[in-house]
Write an enzyme that holds these catalytic residues in place. Structure first.
Site, PDB file in Angstrom:
ATOM      1  N   ASP A   1       0.855  -1.189   0.000  1.00 44.02           N
ATOM      2  CA  ASP A   1       0.000   0.000   0.000  1.00 44.02           C
ATOM      3  C   ASP A   1       0.889   1.236   0.000  1.00 44.02           C
ATOM      4  O   ASP A   1       1.378   1.681   1.029  1.00 44.02           O
ATOM      5  CB  ASP A   1      -0.919   0.007   1.218  1.00 44.02           C
ATOM      6  CG  ASP A   1      -1.950   1.128   1.149  1.00 44.02           C
ATOM      7  OD1 ASP A   1      -1.723   2.117   0.415  1.00 44.02           O
ATOM      8  OD2 ASP A   1      -2.982   1.019   1.830  1.00 44.02           O
TER       9      ASP A   1
ATOM     10  N   HIS B   1       0.564   7.845   4.096  1.00 47.83           N
ATOM     11  CA  HIS B   1       1.177   7.142   5.217  1.00 47.83           C
ATOM     12  C   HIS B   1       2.676   7.401   5.343  1.00 47.83           C
ATOM     13  O   HIS B   1       3.314   6.821   6.226  1.00 47.83           O
ATOM     14  CB  HIS B   1       0.908   5.649   5.086  1.00 47.83           C
ATOM     15  CG  HIS B   1      -0.538   5.334   4.881  1.00 47.83           C
ATOM     16  ND1 HIS B   1      -1.495   5.554   5.844  1.00 47.83           N
ATOM     17  CD2 HIS B   1      -1.210   4.853   3.798  1.00 47.83           C
ATOM     18  CE1 HIS B   1      -2.688   5.217   5.376  1.00 47.83           C
ATOM     19  NE2 HIS B   1      -2.536   4.787   4.134  1.00 47.83           N
TER      20      HIS B   1
END
Length: 285
Positions: A188, A193
């Site tokens: 991902d 993030h």
């Protein structure tokens, strides 16, 4: 509207093949915090290839994250700004224990598009099978901010009544400062993030932990605390992502054990128990 609900729902399923090895499983387990203490026999089930057991939530990243949020954004009828996208919830049903190494066929499609007013919600279903039959079925709920309001179906509520009484067990679990950076290596690559500038543009003070990382950490805690470390007892796991986790915080995981199902609530301990995972259940034998 960047989301064409009619087109998205009418599109045929997309099918592809994925493969994984023990190295992928080990990396995922490290990404959700396994291996502390490093020599603990209970942790070596997750970190040593000679005795490796696969935590079922590995299905959410098998094949380098193929069932992830960004995968849904490439489906017909969906064209949105990634900065407006949040993973709202995840359910996973296991048809049998996951092998340490394998090859499977993935089939995914949009099964619902809901109008929540201020946001649209896509439900993407992913089914995996190998030569021996079905492996897992997963549903991801994907919120796209600013794309609601076209008068569509609001869909069912994902909220459940809170568990009654005091929890049977409570575990406090630290999140490492570099945990999101390690977890993202499982596939991902959303910059939310890792990139402070992107996180700020998306409305966060700094990069946040992947919701599916918290999901995996929570499932591992239930397995280790209530199921004797036996990953094969897990039948299903579902959660609504109710808030963000920042790397470096502490998860407070409360568990209410029932007959065949454990209810779970997860909060950020340092932020006055701000909810992180809600409506969370683990089905088990």
């Amino acid at each position: 509207m960047p989301i064409d609900a009619v087109k998205a729902l009418a599109a045929g399923p997309r099918t592809g093949e994925i493969s994984w090895t023990a190295k992928d499983v080990l990396l995922y387990h490290l990404g959700i915090g396994a291996g502390t203490p490093a020599t603990d026999p209970a942790e070596l089930r997750y970190t040593l290839e000679s005795r490796l057991h696969v935590l079922p939530s590995f299905a959410t990243v098998a094949g380098a994250g193929a069932p992830g949020v960004t995968s849904a954004l490439s489906l017909p009828g969906v064209e949105v700004d990634l900065a407006k996208v949040l993973h709202g919830g995840q359910s996973l049903t296991l048809h049998r224990p996951l092998p340490v190494e394998g090859t499977a066929t993935l089939t995914d499609r949009i099964t619902a598009v809901y109008d929540k007013g201020r946001a649209a919600v896509l439900v993407m279903r992913t089914e995996a099978a190998d030569t021996d039959g079905p492996l897992w079925t997963a549903d991801a709920r994907i919120h796209v901010r600013g794309e609601g309001g076209w008068g569509g179906d609001r869909g069912p509520s994902a909220r459940r009544e809170a568990p009654a009484g005091e929890p049977d067990r409570t575990v406090e679990l630290p999140v490492r400062e570099d945990q999101a950076l390690l977890y993202r290596l499982s596939g991902d690559w959303n910059p939310l993030h890792a990139d402070p500038g992107f996180a700020e543009r998306a409305g966060f003070e700094r990069p946040v932990l992947h919701g599916l990382c918290t999901y995996g950490m929570t499932l591992k805690t239930v397995v280790d605390t209530l199921l004797g470390g036996d990953v094969t007892r897990v039948r299903a796991c579902a959660a609504r992502f109710a808030g963000v986790v920042y790397p470096g915080e502490t998860l407070r995981i409360r568990m209410w054990r029932g007959d065949g199902e454990t209810r779970v609530a997860v909060s950020a301990a340092e932020r006055d128990d701000a909810p992180v995972l809600a409506d969370t259940t683990v089905g088990h034998s």
